[in-house]
Structures are given as C-alpha cells and as structure tokens.
Design a protein around this motif. Structure first.
Motif, PDB file in Angstrom:
ATOM      1  N   GLU A 222     -23.005   9.317  -7.315  1.00 43.61           N
ATOM      2  CA  GLU A 222     -21.737   9.876  -7.793  1.00 43.61           C
ATOM      3  C   GLU A 222     -21.532   9.399  -9.220  1.00 43.61           C
ATOM      4  O   GLU A 222     -21.530   8.193  -9.480  1.00 43.61           O
ATOM      5  CB  GLU A 222     -20.573   9.425  -6.912  1.00 43.61           C
ATOM      6  CG  GLU A 222     -19.209   9.900  -7.411  1.00 43.61           C
ATOM      7  CD  GLU A 222     -18.044   9.363  -6.590  1.00 43.61           C
ATOM      8  OE1 GLU A 222     -16.901   9.393  -7.096  1.00 43.61           O
ATOM      9  OE2 GLU A 222     -18.272   8.894  -5.459  1.00 43.61           O
TER      10      GLU A 222
ATOM     11  N   LEU B  77     -19.729   4.810 -13.269  1.00 41.55           N
ATOM     12  CA  LEU B  77     -18.496   5.075 -14.000  1.00 41.55           C
ATOM     13  C   LEU B  77     -18.711   4.720 -15.460  1.00 41.55           C
ATOM     14  O   LEU B  77     -19.194   3.617 -15.771  1.00 41.55           O
ATOM     15  CB  LEU B  77     -17.332   4.253 -13.432  1.00 41.55           C
ATOM     16  CG  LEU B  77     -16.613   4.793 -12.192  1.00 41.55           C
ATOM     17  CD1 LEU B  77     -17.514   4.770 -10.973  1.00 41.55           C
ATOM     18  CD2 LEU B  77     -15.346   3.994 -11.907  1.00 41.55           C
TER      19      LEU B  77
ATOM     20  N   ARG C 289     -11.669   3.065  -6.724  1.00 42.16           N
ATOM     21  CA  ARG C 289     -12.773   3.941  -6.308  1.00 42.16           C
ATOM     22  C   ARG C 289     -14.020   3.117  -6.030  1.00 42.16           C
ATOM     23  O   ARG C 289     -14.769   3.396  -5.091  1.00 42.16           O
ATOM     24  CB  ARG C 289     -13.071   4.987  -7.387  1.00 42.16           C
ATOM     25  CG  ARG C 289     -14.292   5.867  -7.054  1.00 42.16           C
ATOM     26  CD  ARG C 289     -14.069   6.694  -5.794  1.00 42.16           C
ATOM     27  NE  ARG C 289     -15.318   7.231  -5.256  1.00 42.16           N
ATOM     28  CZ  ARG C 289     -15.834   6.902  -4.082  1.00 42.16           C
ATOM     29  NH1 ARG C 289     -15.223   6.019  -3.293  1.00 42.16           N
ATOM     30  NH2 ARG C 289     -16.959   7.449  -3.671  1.00 42.16           N
TER      31      ARG C 289
ATOM     32  N   ARG D  40     -18.997   9.495 -12.478  1.00 44.46           N
ATOM     33  CA  ARG D  40     -17.653   9.791 -12.968  1.00 44.46           C
ATOM     34  C   ARG D  40     -17.575   9.416 -14.442  1.00 44.46           C
ATOM     35  O   ARG D  40     -17.688   8.234 -14.794  1.00 44.46           O
ATOM     36  CB  ARG D  40     -16.587   9.020 -12.187  1.00 44.46           C
ATOM     37  CG  ARG D  40     -16.444   9.481 -10.743  1.00 44.46           C
ATOM     38  CD  ARG D  40     -15.159   8.961 -10.126  1.00 44.46           C
ATOM     39  NE  ARG D  40     -14.955   9.488  -8.794  1.00 44.46           N
ATOM     40  CZ  ARG D  40     -13.809   9.417  -8.120  1.00 44.46           C
ATOM     41  NH1 ARG D  40     -12.760   8.817  -8.669  1.00 44.46           N
ATOM     42  NH2 ARG D  40     -13.702   9.921  -6.903  1.00 44.46           N
TER      43      ARG D  40
ATOM     44  N   CYS E 155     -10.335   3.182 -11.372  1.00 49.04           N
ATOM     45  CA  CYS E 155     -11.767   2.850 -11.419  1.00 49.04           C
ATOM     46  C   CYS E 155     -12.086   1.724 -10.432  1.00 49.04           C
ATOM     47  O   CYS E 155     -13.089   1.786  -9.710  1.00 49.04           O
ATOM     48  CB  CYS E 155     -12.162   2.432 -12.835  1.00 49.04           C
ATOM     49  SG  CYS E 155     -12.172   3.773 -14.047  1.00 49.04           S
TER      50      CYS E 155
END
Length: 303
Positions: free
Chosen positions: A268, A240, A293, A270, A290
């Motif tokens: 993943e 993230l 997740r 983001r 955030c």
C-alpha cells in the motif's frame, strides 16, 4: 609459566558476555499499563560499542504480544533509538506507549552509524536484533511469529532491507514493514532528485554509509538498495511519503511500490500531499492520520 614467572593470561576472560544470557534491565512504568525495559544489550560487534534496545510492552499481557521493531532515522549518521521524529516529541502519551496501548510490544534499537561502520554493518545489526528478540521471546513475552518492522527515513531504508532479506531465514517471522519517507534505490537518487544529487560525491550521507560514492561501487549500491531485494516472498509493505519531500524524493517509495507489485507482493503506497520530510508542513491531524494508519496496518498483520 611465562618467562616472567607468571601463569599465562586467560584472554578468553576479555571476551564480552553473551547478550543471549545477560540479565534483562529492570522495568519501569512510564504510563499506566505500559512496561519499559530500557537498554537491553542485544549485540556486541567486534571493535564497536554494545548495541542496545528498549522494549515497550503491556505490563500484564495475556500471552505473547505481537512485536513492532522500530528503526530510527538520522541519515545513517545520527539519531536516537527512541525518536520517531520531531513531530512526535511532544506527544503525551508518546508514540511507543500508544502502540503498547493498541496491543503491541515495541523494540526500539540502536545500530552502528556510518561514522562507526559502513554497510552492511547496519543491516547485520538489524538481523542480530531480530535473532536476539526471537531467541528470548518467551522471556520477553513477545510473539516471535508476529513481527512488523517500522522505520522512518534512513531507518525506513534499513527496515525495508531487513524485511526483504529475512524471507526464508531464521528471522522469516517478519510479516510486514512500515516505511516512512525512506530511500529505496540509492543508485537512482540522482535521477529522482532531478540533478540535485551527485552520485559521484564521496561526502553525501549515502556515500558515508557505503564507504564510497554510489557511482563508484555499483554492486555495493545495488546490494544496499531495498528495491533490488524484492521477490514474491516479500512481506506486506505500507509506504508513506510526502509529495514535497526534498531530502528523499517520493519517487523512491514509488519505485519500491512498483517493484513489490510487479513481484506480486502486497503493498500500500500513500503519497501525502504537501508533506515534506519528517512530515514538516503537514497539519497535526495529518501526522496523526499517518501514525494511526501505520498502527492499523501493524495490528491487522499480527492478529
């Protein structure tokens, strides 16, 4: 006998006690159902202070609990082991209590800062913490086979390094890694900053970590960059990063995601629109998203 007439001093008595056998600290209960062991010594590096961790865990676990190992930020130069960042300091319950309420234990650990030791000391400290947690897992009621690392900023860099270098080792129980706005390729920072970073400057945070400017020791810089440790055996990653981050460009997380995908490792990525470093500029609901997740990611990997 010595010439003074006294028996020789047994210098082995000066050695620090073995952290593997030290008594655990007493438990407190900061929130209902949450138990906290604050200040357990996990390592005593030669020439350094004892390194400690705090363990947050369910007060009455049904069995061994999956474990999140949290690594704090602060530019490798400062920071507190129990601080997820300024956006979380007013949360009640706090973020670590919330992780416990989600069914996870959390170990928040110290590591040697760049004013105390240069890289790879910090990476070695994380390895020592993982080893200590694994060795005392039964006593701590945590599951040594279900571990997720989670770091923010400089802590994300160290968490990623630990996750990527643990495959096939005694700490190979690391199933995943959560990285918030962390550096991943120290040698590419000048390019990613668009000229706003001088890789020859010996006073940058990165140079103080390495003990040399990144451009002055390319081999060391590469060794300290997570992107160069990616393999097909790498654990799952959640990255993230704010698109407006001017301290660590979001391109650093993109680089790590690209390397993981190319190696066939699960990742993943983001990119959080409009967010600065430390989630500055992100609305409260965005910060919560955030966090939530990241919790979901950790729980899914450790079920």
């Amino acid at each position: 006998m010595t010439r003074s007439g006294l028996p020789p001093f047994p210098f082995e008595l000066l050695a620090p006690p073995d952290p593997a056998t030290l008594p655990l600290p007493p438990a407190s209960h900061p929130e209902p159902g949450v138990e906290l062991l604050r200040g357990a010594v996990y390592a005593v590096p030669d020439g350094s202070r004892p390194l400690e961790l705090d363990l947050w865990r369910p007060a009455e676990p049904d069995g061994p609990v999956p474990l999140v190992v949290f690594v704090h930020g602060g530019g490798w130069r400062t920071g507190r082991r129990d601080d997820l960042g300024p956006r979380f300091r007013t949360w009640r319950p706090g973020p670590f209590a919330r992780l416990v309420q989600a069914g996870l234990a959390v170990a928040c650990l110290d590591y040697r800062l760049s004013g105390e030791a240069h890289f790879p000391a910090q990476r070695d400290d994380l390895a020592a913490a993982l080893s200590w947690l694994g060795g005392r897992a039964d006593e701590l009621a945590v599951d040594r086979s279900r571990i997720v690392l989670w770091g923010e900023s400089a802590g994300a860099h160290l968490a990623a390094l630990a996750a990527l270098t643990s495959a096939g080792s005694a700490t190979g129980a690391v199933r995943g890694c959560v990285c918030w706005y962390g550096p991943s390729d120290l040698g590419a920072l000048a390019e990613d900053h668009g000229g706003g970073f001088d890789s020859t400057d010996p006073t940058t945070r990165e140079a103080l970590l390495l003990g040399a400017a990144p451009a002055a020791d390319e081999e060391l810089t590469r060794a300290a960059s997570p992107v160069h440790h990616v393999s097909g055996d790498s654990p799952a990653f959640l990255l993230l990063h704010g698109t407006d981050d001017t301290l660590v460009p979001s391109r650093q997380s993109v680089r790590l995601a690209e390397a993981l995908r190319e190696a066939g490792a699960p990742v993943e990525l983001r990119l959080i629109d409009g967010a600065q470093h430390l989630w500055v500029g992100l609305p409260d609901e965005g910060v919560t998203e955030c966090f939530d997740r990241s919790v979901e990611f950790a729980r899914a990997l450790t079920r």
